[in-house]
Design a protein around this motif. Structure first.
Motif, PDB file in Angstrom:
ATOM      1  N   SER A   1      -9.576   9.685   0.097  1.00  0.00           N
ATOM      2  CA  SER A   1      -8.396   9.428  -0.636  1.00  0.00           C
ATOM      3  C   SER A   1      -7.488   9.547  -0.414  1.00  0.00           C
ATOM      4  CB  SER A   1      -8.210  10.742  -1.883  1.00  0.00           C
ATOM      5  OG  SER A   1      -9.323  10.934  -2.802  1.00  0.00           O
ATOM      6  N   GLY A   2      -6.384   8.737  -0.581  1.00  0.00           N
ATOM      7  CA  GLY A   2      -5.507   8.138   0.498  1.00  0.00           C
ATOM      8  C   GLY A   2      -5.450   7.637   1.597  1.00  0.00           C
ATOM      9  N   SER A   3      -6.711   7.180   2.010  1.00  0.00           N
ATOM     10  CA  SER A   3      -7.140   6.351   3.541  1.00  0.00           C
ATOM     11  C   SER A   3      -6.659   5.591   2.837  1.00  0.00           C
ATOM     12  CB  SER A   3      -8.217   6.021   3.442  1.00  0.00           C
ATOM     13  OG  SER A   3      -9.358   5.825   2.167  1.00  0.00           O
ATOM     14  N   GLY A   4      -5.980   4.438   1.977  1.00  0.00           N
ATOM     15  CA  GLY A   4      -5.014   3.064   1.816  1.00  0.00           C
ATOM     16  C   GLY A   4      -5.599   2.322   1.305  1.00  0.00           C
ATOM     17  N   LYS A   5      -6.235   2.249   0.485  1.00  0.00           N
ATOM     18  CA  LYS A   5      -7.619   1.898  -0.275  1.00  0.00           C
ATOM     19  C   LYS A   5      -7.036   0.840  -1.278  1.00  0.00           C
ATOM     20  CE  LYS A   5     -11.369   4.175  -1.569  1.00  0.00           C
ATOM     21  NZ  LYS A   5     -10.242   5.714  -1.537  1.00  0.00           N
ATOM     22  N   THR A   6      -6.625   1.375  -1.970  1.00  0.00           N
ATOM     23  CA  THR A   6      -5.653   0.881  -3.233  1.00  0.00           C
ATOM     24  C   THR A   6      -4.815   0.166  -2.591  1.00  0.00           C
ATOM     25  OG1 THR A   6      -7.149   2.774  -4.705  1.00  0.00           O
ATOM     26  CG2 THR A   6      -4.442   1.372  -5.893  1.00  0.00           C
ATOM     27  N   SER A   7      -3.569   0.937  -2.291  1.00  0.00           N
ATOM     28  CA  SER A   7      -2.101   0.624  -1.603  1.00  0.00           C
ATOM     29  C   SER A   7      -2.404  -1.002  -0.823  1.00  0.00           C
ATOM     30  CB  SER A   7      -1.848   1.341  -0.531  1.00  0.00           C
ATOM     31  OG  SER A   7      -1.096   2.293  -1.319  1.00  0.00           O
ATOM     32  N   LEU A   8      -4.237  -1.790  -0.200  1.00  0.00           N
ATOM     33  CA  LEU A   8      -4.374  -2.649   0.385  1.00  0.00           C
ATOM     34  C   LEU A   8      -4.193  -3.474  -0.705  1.00  0.00           C
ATOM     35  CD1 LEU A   8      -5.015  -4.219   2.855  1.00  0.00           C
ATOM     36  CD2 LEU A   8      -7.585  -3.479   2.296  1.00  0.00           C
ATOM     37  N   GLY A   9      -5.568  -3.289  -1.971  1.00  0.00           N
ATOM     38  CA  GLY A   9      -5.491  -4.007  -3.167  1.00  0.00           C
ATOM     39  C   GLY A   9      -4.496  -4.779  -3.159  1.00  0.00           C
ATOM     40  N   LEU A  10      -3.579  -3.368  -3.731  1.00  0.00           N
ATOM     41  CA  LEU A  10      -2.154  -4.385  -4.439  1.00  0.00           C
ATOM     42  C   LEU A  10      -1.469  -5.314  -3.633  1.00  0.00           C
ATOM     43  CD1 LEU A  10      -1.212  -0.179  -6.069  1.00  0.00           C
ATOM     44  CD2 LEU A  10      -1.930  -2.392  -7.181  1.00  0.00           C
ATOM     45  N   ALA A  11      -1.566  -5.049  -2.103  1.00  0.00           N
ATOM     46  CA  ALA A  11      -0.069  -5.510  -1.200  1.00  0.00           C
ATOM     47  C   ALA A  11      -0.841  -7.370  -1.397  1.00  0.00           C
ATOM     48  CB  ALA A  11      -1.252  -5.097   0.125  1.00  0.00           C
ATOM     49  N   LEU A  12      -1.956  -7.040  -1.201  1.00  0.00           N
ATOM     50  CA  LEU A  12      -3.472  -8.600  -1.145  1.00  0.00           C
ATOM     51  C   LEU A  12      -2.720  -8.822  -3.024  1.00  0.00           C
ATOM     52  CD1 LEU A  12      -6.612  -7.812   0.068  1.00  0.00           C
ATOM     53  CD2 LEU A  12      -4.293  -8.874   0.987  1.00  0.00           C
ATOM     54  N   LEU A  13      -2.732  -8.400  -3.848  1.00  0.00           N
ATOM     55  CA  LEU A  13      -1.841  -9.409  -5.150  1.00  0.00           C
ATOM     56  C   LEU A  13      -0.729  -9.221  -5.457  1.00  0.00           C
ATOM     57  CD1 LEU A  13      -4.656  -7.363  -7.133  1.00  0.00           C
ATOM     58  CD2 LEU A  13      -4.940  -9.405  -6.882  1.00  0.00           C
ATOM     59  N   ARG A  14       0.422  -8.850  -3.470  1.00  0.00           N
ATOM     60  CA  ARG A  14       1.307  -8.660  -4.740  1.00  0.00           C
ATOM     61  C   ARG A  14       2.552  -8.758  -5.119  1.00  0.00           C
ATOM     62  NH1 ARG A  14       2.545  -8.515  -0.433  1.00  0.00           N
ATOM     63  NH2 ARG A  14       5.031  -9.159  -0.999  1.00  0.00           N
ATOM     64  N   LEU A  15       1.513  -6.587  -5.519  1.00  0.00           N
ATOM     65  CA  LEU A  15       1.891  -6.427  -6.154  1.00  0.00           C
ATOM     66  C   LEU A  15       3.298  -4.624  -5.611  1.00  0.00           C
ATOM     67  CD1 LEU A  15      -0.870  -5.872  -8.911  1.00  0.00           C
ATOM     68  CD2 LEU A  15       1.038  -7.078  -9.389  1.00  0.00           C
ATOM     69  N   ILE A  16       2.904  -4.777  -4.661  1.00  0.00           N
ATOM     70  CA  ILE A  16       3.835  -4.027  -3.592  1.00  0.00           C
ATOM     71  C   ILE A  16       3.900  -4.929  -1.993  1.00  0.00           C
ATOM     72  CG2 ILE A  16       2.568  -1.753  -4.128  1.00  0.00           C
ATOM     73  CD1 ILE A  16       0.741  -1.066  -1.672  1.00  0.00           C
ATOM     74  N   ARG A  17       5.149  -4.085  -2.071  1.00  0.00           N
ATOM     75  CA  ARG A  17       5.664  -4.784  -0.668  1.00  0.00           C
ATOM     76  C   ARG A  17       4.577  -4.429   0.595  1.00  0.00           C
ATOM     77  NH1 ARG A  17      11.668  -4.749   0.796  1.00  0.00           N
ATOM     78  NH2 ARG A  17      11.118  -5.957   1.934  1.00  0.00           N
ATOM     79  N   SER A  18       4.243  -5.532   1.381  1.00  0.00           N
ATOM     80  CA  SER A  18       3.987  -5.778   2.659  1.00  0.00           C
ATOM     81  C   SER A  18       4.731  -6.049   3.556  1.00  0.00           C
ATOM     82  CB  SER A  18       2.069  -5.799   2.336  1.00  0.00           C
ATOM     83  OG  SER A  18       1.959  -7.373   2.000  1.00  0.00           O
ATOM     84  N   ASP A  19       3.991  -6.042   4.667  1.00  0.00           N
ATOM     85  CA  ASP A  19       3.519  -6.716   6.326  1.00  0.00           C
ATOM     86  C   ASP A  19       3.051  -7.387   6.235  1.00  0.00           C
ATOM     87  OD1 ASP A  19       7.202  -6.436   5.965  1.00  0.00           O
ATOM     88  OD2 ASP A  19       6.315  -4.659   7.252  1.00  0.00           O
ATOM     89  N   GLY A  20       3.243  -9.004   7.061  1.00  0.00           N
ATOM     90  CA  GLY A  20       1.906  -9.264   7.406  1.00  0.00           C
ATOM     91  C   GLY A  20       1.552 -10.655   6.577  1.00  0.00           C
ATOM     92  N   PRO A  21       1.291 -12.060   7.574  1.00  0.00           N
ATOM     93  CA  PRO A  21       0.113 -13.008   6.293  1.00  0.00           C
ATOM     94  C   PRO A  21      -0.457 -12.853   5.679  1.00  0.00           C
ATOM     95  CG  PRO A  21       0.605 -13.285   8.903  1.00  0.00           C
ATOM     96  CD  PRO A  21       1.301 -11.776   8.969  1.00  0.00           C
ATOM     97  N   ILE A  22      -0.097 -12.818   4.213  1.00  0.00           N
ATOM     98  CA  ILE A  22      -1.211 -13.203   3.595  1.00  0.00           C
ATOM     99  C   ILE A  22      -1.549 -14.459   2.431  1.00  0.00           C
ATOM    100  CG2 ILE A  22      -2.695 -12.178   0.729  1.00  0.00           C
ATOM    101  CD1 ILE A  22      -0.615  -9.658   1.558  1.00  0.00           C
ATOM    102  N   LEU A  23      -2.674 -15.384   3.224  1.00  0.00           N
ATOM    103  CA  LEU A  23      -2.916 -16.269   2.559  1.00  0.00           C
ATOM    104  C   LEU A  23      -3.927 -16.789   0.573  1.00  0.00           C
ATOM    105  CD1 LEU A  23      -2.255 -16.318   5.843  1.00  0.00           C
ATOM    106  CD2 LEU A  23      -2.905 -18.931   5.565  1.00  0.00           C
ATOM    107  N   TYR A  24      -3.341 -16.969   0.271  1.00  0.00           N
ATOM    108  CA  TYR A  24      -4.680 -17.575  -0.618  1.00  0.00           C
ATOM    109  C   TYR A  24      -4.654 -18.774  -1.032  1.00  0.00           C
ATOM    110  CZ  TYR A  24      -6.630 -18.701  -5.435  1.00  0.00           C
ATOM    111  OH  TYR A  24      -6.960 -18.225  -6.469  1.00  0.00           O
ATOM    112  N   LEU A  25      -6.006 -19.061  -0.588  1.00  0.00           N
ATOM    113  CA  LEU A  25      -6.613 -20.414  -0.736  1.00  0.00           C
ATOM    114  C   LEU A  25      -5.630 -21.284   0.589  1.00  0.00           C
ATOM    115  CD1 LEU A  25      -7.247 -21.522  -4.292  1.00  0.00           C
ATOM    116  CD2 LEU A  25      -8.774 -21.684  -1.877  1.00  0.00           C
ATOM    117  N   GLY A  26      -5.229 -21.051   1.598  1.00  0.00           N
ATOM    118  CA  GLY A  26      -4.260 -21.125   2.381  1.00  0.00           C
ATOM    119  C   GLY A  26      -3.147 -21.546   2.517  1.00  0.00           C
TER     120      GLY A  26
END
Length: 540
Positions: free
Chosen positions: A319-344
């Motif tokens: 708990s608190g390792s960042g698992k959920t934050s990673l999932g929310l970032a990939l869905l663009r539900l929270i702000r993040s830095d770094g490239p995220i590509l969906y279908l290129g």
């Protein structure tokens, strides 16, 4: 005179629904002695939690209770309000299954724990503050002095559950009732909490009634086990006898129920659905009167992944390792830095409006099947929400037809679509949450602890359901979980996270067979140690 601290005799609990009586608990009897732990196990809807709530008379008005509940030889069912208040929180305490709905969202942790102590005689001041810090330290909250001003939403699920346990233990109760207290905890913290409870029990001679769906921890914690099915106790015995020689067919089925099978083999020729490179999610730390930024919590710190069609990546860690934050970032539900590509196509810089058309293809199933469904909406309205939000040009009848198909695909009766969430068990609610995600026919789904609140037999059903849906629709899953047995049954690749960083990443078969990182080995040891003991015991 009985040596038992708690004696339940012929307890019955009857609800009235739509003019008809429904008996949730049907004439059960059990007892708990000082210093011993009774585990109450069974599937969702078997009557475990209702039985526990009856002990403190916490059921809704109008529910009929029969039988006797003797605490220190006094019948709780016949106590007046003043006597009952003196027992609640002092003589008997209870930790509920869902910490987010049990904690007050507008009060700090210090105030909520302090309130429990003050109600039973503690005075405000430095002594009270030090006692709260001591309690938080006992349940493993890091740097407790600096956590006193935190609100529930600022803590991870596991930390919230630890706060609940601290509140329950505040007045050193005679009887501690724990309703799925390790549901939100990862395996290492789960082991710590179970050890803590056993230590406190030994120190204070506390009796425990432990309600759980996880049979792997029952053997480690319980002295006695009562197995419930459809409101009745079908078998009760010492823990060793239950595991070595279960007599009732239902007990045998429960012990045999666990997620089985393996994920479909990954096809490296499949198109990449989602790709992330060095993703970072940092939350600012603000202090002082002007709330100036003095640092940052690095929830996700440089995670990269590549997810293909029909593939599952499992994300594990404490708990608190960042698992959920990673999932929310990939869905663009929270702000993040770094490239995220969906279908290129790069999506990390897209606005809310630009992301909206992509929401159909990117869905999430949340951890809590109780808190994620609106109690005011029918099942049909909940599942149809996405269709309405995406402005799908459908008539009312066409929408209901699609909802009916989604419910049928997830193993629910479409005829029940006009009922409300409170009329369903935890496993059924999680199926509703999955139907809501699948109704838009997404390509990528984040599954955030979708089985953690479910008993093991229902876990196995949900895992089979997710595999079936993935195979039928060629879905890509990001599966977040602290339950490594479920991850093993679903994931092609594993990412092990700690403090926001990846400590190990690779093919699931290779990592499970030969973990390279010491932290990964500790996780696996905590997850599979009890299971291994159970297998050995059965072989003997």
């Amino acid at each position: 005179m009985s040596p038992r601290l708690l004696e339940v005799r012929d307890l019955s609990v009857t609800f009235r629904h739509e003019g008809r009586d429904f008996r949730a608990v049907d004439g059960i009897s059990f007892g708990v002695e000082r210093g011993r732990t009774l585990a109450l196990v069974g599937e969702s809807g078997s009557g475990k939690s209702v039985s526990a709530l009856s002990i403190l008379r916490l059921l809704p008005h109008g529910v009929r209770l029969g039988g006797e509940i003797l605490f220190k030889h006094e019948d709780i069912l016949r106590m007046g309000p003043r006597k009952l208040r003196s027992i609640r929180g002092a003589g008997i305490t209870m930790v509920f299954q869902e910490p987010m709905t049990s904690l007050n969202p507008v009060h700090t942790i210090e105030r909520q724990i302090g309130e429990i102590l003050e109600l039973h005689g503690a005075r405000k001041g430095l002594k009270l503050r030090n006692r709260i810090i001591e309690l938080l330290r006992e349940v493993g909250i890091p740097d407790p002095a600096h956590r006193l001003g935190a609100y529930p939403h600022q803590l991870s699920g596991g930390q919230r559950q630890r706060v609940m346990i601290a509140m329950a233990l505040a007045n050193r109760p005679d009887l501690f009732i724990a309703d799925e207290p390790t549901t939100a905890l990862d395996v290492t913290v789960q082991a710590q909490i179970l050890t803590l409870l056993k230590d406190l029990q030994a120190r204070y001679g506390m009796a425990m009634l432990f309600i759980t769906h996880d049979l792997t921890i029952v053997r480690k914690l319980a002295d006695d086990v009562a197995v419930m099915q459809k409101g009745r106790i079908v078998e009760m015995n010492g823990v060793d006898d239950i595991f070595r020689a279960p007599k009732h067919p239902y007990t045998q089925a429960l012990l045999a129920a666990e997620p089985k099978g393996a994920p479909p083999e990954a096809d490296f020729a499949s198109p990449v659905i989602l790709e992330a490179q060095d993703v970072r999610v940092h939350f600012p730390i603000r202090r002082g009167f002007l709330r100036r930024t003095v640092g940052a919590v690095k929830a996700v710190d440089g995670v990269s992944l590549k997810l293909r069609q029909g593939e599952t990546i499992g994300v594990v860690g404490e708990s608190g390792s960042g698992k959920t934050s990673l999932g929310l970032a990939l869905l663009r539900l929270i702000r993040s830095d770094g490239p995220i590509l969906y279908l290129g196509r790069r999506i990390d810089g897209l606005s809310f409006r630009s992301m909206r058309p992509l929401r159909r293809d990117m869905q999430i199933v949340f951890q809590d099947p109780y808190g994620s469904l609106s109690p005011r909406l029918s099942i049909a309205d909940i599942v149809a929400e996405g269709l309405i939000a995406q402005k799908t040009p459908l008539s009312f009848e066409e929408r209901r037809e699609i909802v009916a198909r989604a419910l049928a695909d997830t193993g629910l009766d479409p005829a029940a679509m006009d009922r409300y969430p409170h009329e369903f068990s935890g496993g059924q609610r999680q199926r509703v949450a999955i139907a809501r995600a699948m109704v838009l026919e997404p390509k990528f789904v984040v599954l955030d602890e979708p089985t953690s609140a479910l008993d093991m037999s229902v876990q196995a059903q949900i895992v089979d359901l997710l595999r079936e849906l993935q195979s039928k629709r060629n879905l890509a899953y990001l599966f977040i979980s602290h339950d490594l047995r479920v991850v093993k049954a679903l994931a092609n690749e594993i990412i092990v996270m700690r403090h926001g960083k990846v400590v190990e990443q690779g093919a699931a078969t290779e990592i499970f067979a030969n973990p390279q990182n010491e932290y990964t080995r500790e996780l696996f040891a905590a997850a599979f140690a009890v299971e291994a003991k159970s297998v050995v015991a059965q072989e003997e």
